[in-house]
Design an enzyme around this catalytic site. Structure first.
Site, short mmCIF file in Angstrom:
data_model
loop_
_atom_site.label_atom_id
_atom_site.label_comp_id
_atom_site.label_asym_id
_atom_site.label_seq_id
_atom_site.Cartn_x
_atom_site.Cartn_y
_atom_site.Cartn_z
N LYS A 35 0.85 -1.20 0.00
CA LYS A 35 0.00 0.00 0.00
C LYS A 35 0.88 1.25 0.00
CE LYS A 35 -0.23 -0.36 5.04
NZ LYS A 35 -1.01 -0.89 6.17
N TYR A 268 17.00 29.83 7.80
CA TYR A 268 15.79 30.51 8.27
C TYR A 268 15.71 30.53 9.79
CZ TYR A 268 13.68 30.47 3.59
OH TYR A 268 13.41 30.68 2.27
C1 LIG Z 1 -0.19 -1.91 6.76
C2 LIG Z 1 -0.71 -3.17 7.28
C3 LIG Z 1 0.15 -4.27 7.51
C4 LIG Z 1 1.66 -4.18 7.37
O1 LIG Z 1 2.18 -3.64 8.56
P1 LIG Z 1 3.76 -3.48 8.80
O2 LIG Z 1 3.85 -2.95 10.16
O3 LIG Z 1 4.23 -2.49 7.78
O4 LIG Z 1 4.34 -4.82 8.60
C5 LIG Z 1 -0.40 -5.46 7.90
N1 LIG Z 1 -1.74 -5.59 8.11
C6 LIG Z 1 -2.58 -4.55 7.93
C7 LIG Z 1 -4.03 -4.75 8.18
C8 LIG Z 1 -2.11 -3.31 7.53
O5 LIG Z 1 -2.95 -2.29 7.36
#
Ligand SMILES: *Cc1c(COP(=O)(O)O)cnc(C)c1O
Length: 373
Positions: A35, A268
């Site tokens: 994702k 800055y």
């Molecule tokens: C994003 C997500 C993961 C992966 O989590 P990590 O901590 O990056 O391994 C797994 N399960 C769900 C439901 C998620 O939303």
């Protein structure tokens, strides 16, 4: 001129990290979580480099469609399931698997009239209190789902851990007890572990029936995200300590050098003042590239294999580095590593008061993505 600021993504590191998942979770199937543009690493190149996974997971339908358009035929799981009826049409058309966590989604499935048979992951809440049916509604949810025609069998079960990144957290124990009592006994495939669960909780990697002591052998599926990118999911341990290789190295170049006399300030807000005559290097990256403005003076960057501290505030396009004590002879054009190989993103995230996830996801569009072996 080529863009000076780039994120180099190592295919070999991605593949090695997937192998690390397999070694840590023997007998489990792997859902590679890609994702958010593969945590900022580039969805399609990452998905291709991880093609030995059993499945992919994404958060949004458009991410799933991009995988399909690229010709990837693996199971693709929508982690938040369908948000509206048109998502179901897309899921049917592109063979997407669905997390179902709420009654509204069951209603949507009940109204679906097409020919598809959806693979469902029923998500139950065991203590994250974000998504998922309450465990108490298990029987009611299962019987409602059994009555739906558009659902493939067998059903699969999922839950999510809230505190797996902190070793020995009592909340995790509570969640595991609820899983044992409420989810693991049902003879369905089960998915519990994100990266932190995979590396920190060997007990969640057992077959679901081993968790419950039941006879049949449904499969346990793990859902690694961050560890695939070579980032440690465990608080206080960096990637090297858990056998992961950073997949992203975020780099830019020095575009100017200047001498700043004692008593003068840099940047800055004049928040940093030279306490001695100082050699300052200006590098071509800033918060416009996703290098957080919250990073304080003193945060290290890497030049010629040596660390040097930031001096003053990060600008949109530039940052300043105190090179006075640098053992080499830095020159305009030199490569500056902001995080990645040689400079753990975990350390930079800590300095920014955040987690590595946010840093890698925050790389912006103008950063050139370069795939390397
Ligand atoms: C994003 C997500 C993961 C992966 O989590 P990590 O901590 O990056 O391994 C797994 N399960 C769900 C439901 C998620 O939303």
């Amino acid at each position: 001129m080529t863009r000076p600021t780039r994120a180099r993504i190592s295919r070999a590191a991605l593949a090695a990290n997937l192998a690390r998942v397999r070694a840590a979770a023997p007998g489990c199937r792997v859902i590679a979580v890609v994702k958010a543009n593969a945590y900022g690493h580039g969805l399609l190149p990452v998905a291709r480099a991880l093609s030995r996974t059993d499945a992919y997971a994404v958060a949004r339908v458009d991410e799933a469609l991009a995988l399909r358009e690229a010709g990837l035929a693996h199971p693709v799981l929508l982690l938040e399931g369908p948000l509206e009826a048109s998502d179901l049409e897309q899921a049917a058309r592109f063979h997407l698997d669905l997390v179902v966590h709420a009654g509204e989604q069951l209603d949507m499935l009940a109204h679906y009239r097409g020919p598809a048979r959806f693979t469902l992951w029923l998500k139950f809440d065991t203590g994250m209190n974000r998504l998922g049916f309450p465990l108490e509604s298990f029987d009611a949810v299962m019987s409602r789902v059994q009555s739906l025609n558009c659902v493939a069998r067998p059903l699969r079960l999922m839950t999510h851990l809230a505190c797996a990144d902190e070793r020995g957290h009592p909340h995790t124990r509570r969640q595991l007890e609820r899983i044992r009592a409420g989810l693991a006994v049902r003879g369905c495939d089960l998915s519990i572990a994100n990266s932190a669960g995979i590396l920190g909780l060997p007990e969640v990697l057992q077959a679901p029936t081993a968790l419950a002591g039941a006879p049949a052998t449904p499969c346990n599926w793990v859902r690694p995200g961050v560890m695939l990118y070579g980032i440690s999911p465990l608080r206080g341990r960096d990637a090297g300590a858990v056998g992961l290789e950073p997949a992203m190295t975020f780099q830019t170049r020095l575009i100017a050098l200047r001498h700043v006399v004692r008593g003068e300030s840099v940047g800055y807000g004049a928040t940093w003042t030279a306490d001695r005559d100082t050699l300052i290097g200006i590098a071509a990256a800033g918060y416009g590239d996703g290098y957080p403005r919250s990073l304080p003076s003193g945060t290290p960057v890497l030049i010629g294999g040596h660390r040097a501290p930031l001096a003053g505030r990060i600008s949109m396009d530039m940052l300043a580095i105190d090179l006075t004590e640098h053992p080499g002879t830095p020159a305009v054009g030199d490569c500056v590593t902001l995080w990645g190989r040689g400079l753990p993103v975990e350390l930079v995230a800590e300095a920014a008061g955040t987690i590595p996830y946010e840093l890698v996801c925050g790389i912006t569009q103008r950063v050139a993505m370069e795939l390397v072996d």
